[in-house]
Design a protein around this motif. Structure first.
Motif, PDB file in Angstrom:
ATOM      1  N   VAL A  70      52.539 -46.284  80.901  1.00 21.10           N
ATOM      2  CA  VAL A  70      53.789 -45.853  80.180  1.00 21.10           C
ATOM      3  C   VAL A  70      54.819 -46.765  80.912  1.00 21.10           C
ATOM      4  N   GLU A  71      54.722 -47.097  82.227  1.00 17.83           N
ATOM      5  CA  GLU A  71      55.696 -47.756  83.019  1.00 17.83           C
ATOM      6  C   GLU A  71      54.985 -49.010  83.699  1.00 17.83           C
ATOM      7  N   GLY A  72      55.779 -50.056  84.070  1.00 19.85           N
ATOM      8  CA  GLY A  72      55.376 -51.146  84.767  1.00 19.85           C
ATOM      9  C   GLY A  72      54.728 -52.362  83.723  1.00 19.85           C
ATOM     10  N   ARG A  73      54.829 -52.018  82.503  1.00 16.24           N
ATOM     11  CA  ARG A  73      54.387 -53.000  81.622  1.00 16.24           C
ATOM     12  C   ARG A  73      55.250 -54.198  81.371  1.00 16.24           C
ATOM     13  N   ASP A  74      54.748 -55.293  81.050  1.00 22.33           N
ATOM     14  CA  ASP A  74      55.622 -56.353  80.769  1.00 22.33           C
ATOM     15  C   ASP A  74      55.708 -56.789  79.126  1.00 22.33           C
ATOM     16  N   ASN A  75      56.484 -57.570  78.805  1.00 16.03           N
ATOM     17  CA  ASN A  75      56.606 -58.197  77.389  1.00 16.03           C
ATOM     18  C   ASN A  75      56.913 -59.669  77.434  1.00 16.03           C
ATOM     19  N   GLY A  76      56.349 -60.317  76.801  1.00 19.12           N
ATOM     20  CA  GLY A  76      56.670 -61.833  76.712  1.00 19.12           C
ATOM     21  C   GLY A  76      56.061 -62.661  75.486  1.00 19.12           C
ATOM     22  N   SER A  77      56.168 -63.790  75.598  1.00 21.17           N
ATOM     23  CA  SER A  77      55.544 -64.636  74.718  1.00 21.17           C
ATOM     24  C   SER A  77      54.063 -64.412  74.421  1.00 21.17           C
ATOM     25  N   THR A  78      53.301 -64.313  73.205  1.00 23.74           N
ATOM     26  CA  THR A  78      52.109 -64.324  73.157  1.00 23.74           C
ATOM     27  C   THR A  78      51.472 -65.513  72.443  1.00 23.74           C
ATOM     28  N   PHE A  79      52.094 -66.370  72.589  1.00 24.02           N
ATOM     29  CA  PHE A  79      51.722 -67.860  71.809  1.00 24.02           C
ATOM     30  C   PHE A  79      50.354 -68.368  72.453  1.00 24.02           C
ATOM     31  N   ASP A  80      50.527 -68.434  73.926  1.00 23.24           N
ATOM     32  CA  ASP A  80      49.523 -69.104  74.587  1.00 23.24           C
ATOM     33  C   ASP A  80      48.237 -68.282  74.726  1.00 23.24           C
ATOM     34  N   LEU A  86      39.569 -57.640  76.625  1.00 25.59           N
ATOM     35  CA  LEU A  86      39.972 -57.647  78.029  1.00 25.59           C
ATOM     36  C   LEU A  86      41.756 -57.899  77.971  1.00 25.59           C
ATOM     37  N   ALA A  87      42.247 -58.756  77.171  1.00 28.13           N
ATOM     38  CA  ALA A  87      43.502 -58.861  77.132  1.00 28.13           C
ATOM     39  C   ALA A  87      44.253 -57.676  76.831  1.00 28.13           C
ATOM     40  N   TYR A  88      43.784 -56.892  75.982  1.00 26.62           N
ATOM     41  CA  TYR A  88      44.438 -55.556  75.463  1.00 26.62           C
ATOM     42  C   TYR A  88      44.478 -54.542  76.624  1.00 26.62           C
ATOM     43  N   ARG A  89      43.211 -54.596  77.350  1.00 25.16           N
ATOM     44  CA  ARG A  89      43.080 -53.661  78.615  1.00 25.16           C
ATOM     45  C   ARG A  89      44.060 -53.792  79.658  1.00 25.16           C
ATOM     46  N   ALA A  90      43.956 -55.533  80.160  1.00 23.04           N
ATOM     47  CA  ALA A  90      45.010 -55.750  80.828  1.00 23.04           C
ATOM     48  C   ALA A  90      46.665 -55.464  80.782  1.00 23.04           C
ATOM     49  N   ASN A  91      46.867 -55.696  79.538  1.00 20.41           N
ATOM     50  CA  ASN A  91      48.265 -55.687  79.018  1.00 20.41           C
ATOM     51  C   ASN A  91      48.719 -53.891  78.807  1.00 20.41           C
ATOM     52  N   PHE A  92      47.555 -53.227  78.621  1.00 20.47           N
ATOM     53  CA  PHE A  92      48.192 -51.840  78.187  1.00 20.47           C
ATOM     54  C   PHE A  92      47.638 -50.867  79.274  1.00 20.47           C
ATOM     55  N   ALA A  93      46.451 -51.006  79.811  1.00 15.71           N
ATOM     56  CA  ALA A  93      45.783 -49.979  80.779  1.00 15.71           C
ATOM     57  C   ALA A  93      45.820 -50.461  82.422  1.00 15.71           C
ATOM     58  N   GLU A  94      46.136 -51.799  82.384  1.00 19.37           N
ATOM     59  CA  GLU A  94      46.027 -52.030  83.916  1.00 19.37           C
ATOM     60  C   GLU A  94      47.234 -52.676  84.605  1.00 19.37           C
ATOM     61  N   GLU A  95      47.075 -53.032  85.908  1.00 19.63           N
ATOM     62  CA  GLU A  95      48.395 -53.440  86.493  1.00 19.63           C
ATOM     63  C   GLU A  95      48.235 -54.898  86.790  1.00 19.63           C
ATOM     64  N   GLU A 123      57.253 -44.241  74.561  1.00 19.33           N
ATOM     65  CA  GLU A 123      55.937 -45.068  75.107  1.00 19.33           C
ATOM     66  C   GLU A 123      55.179 -44.010  75.314  1.00 19.33           C
ATOM     67  N   GLU A 124      55.347 -42.875  75.497  1.00 18.79           N
ATOM     68  CA  GLU A 124      54.255 -41.625  75.941  1.00 18.79           C
ATOM     69  C   GLU A 124      53.647 -41.126  74.392  1.00 18.79           C
ATOM     70  N   ASP A 164      59.758 -66.012  79.554  1.00 14.91           N
ATOM     71  CA  ASP A 164      61.000 -65.145  79.345  1.00 14.91           C
ATOM     72  C   ASP A 164      60.017 -63.624  79.248  1.00 14.91           C
ATOM     73  N   VAL A 165      59.877 -63.061  80.429  1.00 17.52           N
ATOM     74  CA  VAL A 165      59.056 -61.966  80.467  1.00 17.52           C
ATOM     75  C   VAL A 165      59.999 -60.857  81.043  1.00 17.52           C
ATOM     76  N   VAL A 166      59.932 -59.592  80.160  1.00 17.85           N
ATOM     77  CA  VAL A 166      60.784 -58.352  80.357  1.00 17.85           C
ATOM     78  C   VAL A 166      59.893 -57.229  80.632  1.00 17.85           C
ATOM     79  N   PRO A 167      60.627 -56.232  81.299  1.00 15.49           N
ATOM     80  CA  PRO A 167      59.952 -55.013  81.326  1.00 15.49           C
ATOM     81  C   PRO A 167      59.813 -54.447  79.942  1.00 15.49           C
ATOM     82  N   VAL A 168      58.849 -53.742  79.586  1.00 18.65           N
ATOM     83  CA  VAL A 168      58.557 -53.041  78.221  1.00 18.65           C
ATOM     84  C   VAL A 168      59.735 -52.042  77.990  1.00 18.65           C
ATOM     85  N   VAL A 169      59.860 -50.991  78.969  1.00 14.87           N
ATOM     86  CA  VAL A 169      60.647 -49.935  78.775  1.00 14.87           C
ATOM     87  C   VAL A 169      62.165 -50.395  78.589  1.00 14.87           C
TER      88      VAL A 169
END
Lengths: 236, 236
Positions: free
Chosen positions: B90-100, B120-129, B74-75, B51-56
């Motif tokens: 600020v745009e294009g990030r996803d949100n979902g379950s973090t359990f795994d 690495l996970a923080y960078r992937a989630n917040f800074a990368e595509e 987000e800004e 269940d993944v949705v765009p953060v914005v």
């Protein structure tokens, strides 16, 4: 809750104490919330690598006893080990520098197999016909515990690898007032010295659990400019 | 001294707070005696895998704002991240379950690369595509952090693997009174809530260091039948 155990592979009461502690932990209701960390302590930090002597001779010389008297001392320890279901050889064991064993135990800690390697090293040293002061034996034990052979050999070949971790553990033992091992520390609040009976450990775990103190808040998200996200996903 | 940090990969203040804490730790004289452990906390524990949705969009709905207003929120976070030298999309990030992700972070902890994978996970989630909610992405990050690919896939394929470790961390957070993250605990005595400025962490570390209490002895080798070996190799 966290339990830290300072010990040395050359220390018979650490070998017996680990088994007694684990029996005491088994009887503790919140055992699944207990994390155990093993820390380094050398009984003979000045001993040079390769200076390996038979234990009975060492004891006879240290305490000014005959060989037979030294052997009788070992028999006493063996009786305690046997009572815990542990093997113990009275004759033919070696004593030497444990610094490299501690370094490899830190490598094992980094890979999550510290307790496993410690058990194998204790058994090799106290119960089997193998000398843990031989690097080839140590590499074999490390591999059986799940470590990579090449990585273990690289650590042994580099005297600096994990040396600071061993020293840091030993400084902490001194700061905490431990002048002998095994030394058990519960949540950095309670200390237990010696390979006590299992019930003593169970009682200590129960007391430490009961006495867990609330945290003192040094800074909260409400104050200053620290922000949090809560369990409903709301970010302040 | 031990610092435990409860956080969630989906929590922007945890991302910023980790960088601030590390800056604060860098300025602390006894930093080499500090051990850092990362613990699990889910901002949205009820969310189903996939269940993944765009953060914005999520923010707009949660707070009843327009898309533009959500983006402005987000800004603000992005500004804080940039001030710490961190990337933030600020745009294009996803949100979902973090359990795994938490389960794999526990695997990483067992192999001594927890902080590396978290970065690495923080960078992937917040800074990368990249979406860390995609198992293939997560496996790639785990391998870059030093984990074995097959072992990581096995953990992801078995929902029970490290699940209890995640739950135990979350229970502990509740017991310690943490209802938001990041939450920092120093030696189980002091709590700091929120991604505070680096100086706050340095001061807290200094206070915790200064206030280290002597241990309460629950059992000593002199009493009862617990025995020790001392630093001169003497065994009682």
């Amino acid at each position: 809750m966290r339990v830290e155990i300072w010990s040395d592979i050359a220390c018979p009461w650490c070998y017996v104490g680990k088994a007694r502690f684990e029996k005491g932990l088994e009887a503790f209701a919140h055992r699944s919330d207990v994390e155990v960390v093993h820390r380094s302590f050398e009984l003979d930090p000045g001993r040079a690598k390769g200076d390996v002597v038979p234990v009975v001779e060492l004891l006879a010389e240290k305490y000014g006893r005959t060989r037979e008297q030294a052997q009788a001392m070992e028999e006493t320890v063996a009786g305690n080990a046997h009572a815990e279901g542990l093997g113990y050889r009275v004759e033919g064991r070696d004593n030497g520098s444990t610094f490299d064993i501690h370094r490899v135990l830190h490598l094992a800690k980094a890979h999550g197999v510290q307790s496993e390697l410690l058990d194998l090293a204790y058994r090799a040293n106290f119960a089997e016909e193998t000398s843990v002061f031989d690097d080839e034996v140590l590499v074999g034990l490390a591999v059986r515990a799940g470590l990579d052979e090449a990585e273990t050999r690289a650590v042994l070949a580099d005297p600096a690898a994990y040396a600071e971790e061993v020293r840091a553990d030993e400084r902490e033992a001194a700061e905490l007032g431990a002048n002998g091992v095994p030394f058990f520390v519960l949540d950095r609040r309670y200390g237990i010295s010696g390979g006590q009976p299992a019930e003593v450990f169970t009682q200590a775990l129960e007391q430490a659990w009961k006495d867990r103190a609330p945290l003192t808040t040094l800074a909260s998200a409400d104050s200053a400019d620290g922000a949090t996200c809560d369990v409903d996903g709301n970010c302040a």
